[in-house]
Design a protein around this motif. Structure first.
Motif, mmCIF file in Angstrom:
data_model
loop_
_atom_site.group_PDB
_atom_site.id
_atom_site.type_symbol
_atom_site.label_atom_id
_atom_site.label_comp_id
_atom_site.label_asym_id
_atom_site.label_seq_id
_atom_site.Cartn_x
_atom_site.Cartn_y
_atom_site.Cartn_z
ATOM 1 N N GLY A 37 -5.778 7.814 -4.460
ATOM 2 C CA GLY A 37 -6.361 8.535 -3.340
ATOM 3 C C GLY A 37 -5.643 9.789 -2.903
ATOM 4 N N ILE A 38 -4.761 10.319 -3.748
ATOM 5 C CA ILE A 38 -4.048 11.559 -3.436
ATOM 6 C C ILE A 38 -4.449 12.617 -4.457
ATOM 7 N N SER A 39 -4.805 13.790 -3.985
ATOM 8 C CA SER A 39 -5.299 14.832 -4.880
ATOM 9 C C SER A 39 -4.188 15.438 -5.732
ATOM 10 N N ASN A 40 -4.599 16.022 -6.832
ATOM 11 C CA ASN A 40 -3.651 16.697 -7.721
ATOM 12 C C ASN A 40 -2.992 17.884 -7.014
ATOM 13 N N ASP A 41 -3.765 18.596 -6.189
ATOM 14 C CA ASP A 41 -3.218 19.741 -5.456
ATOM 15 C C ASP A 41 -2.122 19.294 -4.491
ATOM 16 N N GLU A 42 -2.318 18.149 -3.861
ATOM 17 C CA GLU A 42 -1.291 17.628 -2.947
ATOM 18 C C GLU A 42 -0.018 17.280 -3.703
ATOM 19 N N HIS A 51 4.971 10.175 3.654
ATOM 20 C CA HIS A 51 4.725 8.761 3.960
ATOM 21 C C HIS A 51 3.350 8.334 3.459
ATOM 22 N N GLU A 52 2.373 9.240 3.574
ATOM 23 C CA GLU A 52 1.016 8.924 3.117
ATOM 24 C C GLU A 52 0.998 8.629 1.623
ATOM 25 N N GLN A 56 3.545 7.652 -0.261
ATOM 26 C CA GLN A 56 4.281 6.411 -0.516
ATOM 27 C C GLN A 56 3.403 5.189 -0.256
ATOM 28 N N THR A 57 2.639 5.214 0.829
ATOM 29 C CA THR A 57 1.785 4.067 1.149
ATOM 30 C C THR A 57 0.598 3.943 0.202
ATOM 31 N N HIS A 58 0.279 5.033 -0.521
ATOM 32 C CA HIS A 58 -0.790 4.987 -1.519
ATOM 33 C C HIS A 58 -0.248 4.712 -2.928
ATOM 34 N N SER A 59 1.045 4.446 -3.017
ATOM 35 C CA SER A 59 1.668 4.180 -4.317
ATOM 36 C C SER A 59 1.727 2.680 -4.576
ATOM 37 N N LYS A 60 1.529 2.308 -5.830
ATOM 38 C CA LYS A 60 1.586 0.895 -6.219
ATOM 39 C C LYS A 60 2.434 0.721 -7.475
ATOM 40 N N ILE A 61 3.130 -0.385 -7.514
ATOM 41 C CA ILE A 61 3.876 -0.764 -8.715
ATOM 42 C C ILE A 61 3.341 -2.110 -9.181
ATOM 43 N N PHE A 62 2.792 -2.144 -10.379
ATOM 44 C CA PHE A 62 2.347 -3.393 -10.998
ATOM 45 C C PHE A 62 3.395 -3.792 -12.039
ATOM 46 N N ILE A 63 3.943 -4.963 -11.882
ATOM 47 C CA ILE A 63 4.954 -5.470 -12.811
ATOM 48 C C ILE A 63 4.375 -6.658 -13.561
ATOM 49 N N PRO A 71 -0.166 -17.979 -10.168
ATOM 50 C CA PRO A 71 -0.408 -16.996 -9.117
ATOM 51 C C PRO A 71 0.279 -15.668 -9.390
ATOM 52 N N MET A 72 0.200 -14.772 -8.394
ATOM 53 C CA MET A 72 0.943 -13.529 -8.468
ATOM 54 C C MET A 72 1.692 -13.336 -7.156
ATOM 55 N N ILE A 73 2.553 -12.334 -7.116
ATOM 56 C CA ILE A 73 3.351 -12.062 -5.920
ATOM 57 C C ILE A 73 2.972 -10.677 -5.418
ATOM 58 N N VAL A 74 2.556 -10.598 -4.158
ATOM 59 C CA VAL A 74 2.073 -9.338 -3.583
ATOM 60 C C VAL A 74 2.912 -8.986 -2.362
ATOM 61 N N ILE A 75 3.592 -7.830 -2.419
ATOM 62 C CA ILE A 75 4.443 -7.397 -1.313
ATOM 63 C C ILE A 75 4.089 -5.955 -0.958
ATOM 64 N N ASN A 76 3.568 -5.753 0.240
ATOM 65 C CA ASN A 76 3.229 -4.409 0.688
ATOM 66 C C ASN A 76 4.500 -3.625 1.018
ATOM 67 N N ILE A 77 4.391 -2.321 0.985
ATOM 68 C CA ILE A 77 5.558 -1.463 1.182
ATOM 69 C C ILE A 77 6.257 -1.735 2.515
ATOM 70 N N ASP A 78 5.478 -2.047 3.571
ATOM 71 C CA ASP A 78 6.080 -2.281 4.877
ATOM 72 C C ASP A 78 6.668 -3.690 5.012
ATOM 73 N N GLN A 79 6.546 -4.494 3.942
ATOM 74 C CA GLN A 79 7.119 -5.842 3.946
ATOM 75 C C GLN A 79 8.389 -5.941 3.100
ATOM 76 N N LEU A 80 8.746 -4.868 2.406
ATOM 77 C CA LEU A 80 9.886 -4.918 1.490
ATOM 78 C C LEU A 80 11.191 -5.277 2.206
ATOM 79 N N ASP A 81 11.350 -4.774 3.424
ATOM 80 C CA ASP A 81 12.587 -5.045 4.165
ATOM 81 C C ASP A 81 12.695 -6.501 4.605
ATOM 82 N N LYS A 82 11.587 -7.232 4.528
ATOM 83 C CA LYS A 82 11.606 -8.648 4.897
ATOM 84 C C LYS A 82 12.145 -9.523 3.762
#
Length: 205
Positions: free
Chosen positions: A105-110, A125-126, A128-135, A175-186
């Motif tokens: 959801g982030i444009s190439n120009d951005e 911040h926008e 970063q919150t639109h970034s995902k890491i699939f392992i 199953p899988m493990i899902v951790i949102n960016i704002d939960q990493l510090d937990k």
């Protein structure tokens, strides 16, 4: 012939699009050396998409959007760089494992603003919150302390390298493990990983 054209496009249109892409790239990115180019027809969108790979192994796309060409080169720089870096990290724990990083959801120009940046923390911040890491792990999920420790150590290295993003750990079977960016510090130790286990099979039943 009609059915073939519906799913694959017309040869002369494909050739014309390939020429347009070549001219577009030469004007917008004259410094790029293209190592490989593949043209495909998207019958759902009813247009052509070019997948290009540079001599530096950056794979990106060019497509027609409302009558003009657009690409995702600057987005792909980050996607490729971070994916390769994380895959090298995963392979230390799982020789057949891999990782995929991507920005949605982030444009190439951005992303062009950040083409010379190296730290993920330098992105907005926008973004970063639109970034995902699939392992992707090659084994089944067992929930063992060793497996959870591996996940915890990966998260810690992601933080250390300033690559914070939404993280999903996939195993050969749910199953899988899902951790949102704002939960990493937990996540303070491997036991905390248990709070983020998601059993997809039970959800789909």
């Amino acid at each position: 012939m009609v059915i073939y054209s519906f799913f694959n496009g017309k040869p002369w249109e494909k050739n014309s699009f390939a020429k347009e892409v070549a001219e577009y790239i030469s004007l917008k990115y004259p410094e790029l050396e293209i190592d490989n180019k593949n043209i495909k027809y998207d019958f759902k969108e009813m247009n052509y998409i070019a997948t290009l790979k540079t001599t530096q192994e950056i794979k990106f796309h060019v497509k027609d959007y409302n009558g003009s060409l657009e690409d995702d080169y600057y987005v792909s720089i980050w996607n490729t760089k971070v994916s390769n870096e994380l895959t090298s990290l995963i392979r230390k724990k799982d020789k057949e494992g891999s990782a995929r990083y991507f920005i949605e959801g982030i444009s190439n120009d951005e992303m062009k603003k950040y083409k010379d940046y190296s730290l993920h923390s330098e992105l907005s911040h926008e973004i970063q919150t639109h970034s995902k890491i699939f392992i992707y792990f090659s084994n089944d999920f067992s929930g063992s302390s060793h497996q959870l420790q591996n996940c915890y150590e990966i998260i810690e290295e992601v933080k250390e390298k300033k690559r914070e993003a939404n993280i999903v750990f996939f195993f050969r079977k749910s199953p899988m493990i899902v951790i949102n960016i704002d939960q990493l510090d937990k996540v303070k130790d491997r036991k905390d990983i248990e709070n983020f286990i998601v059993d997809i099979d039970s959800i789909l039943k």
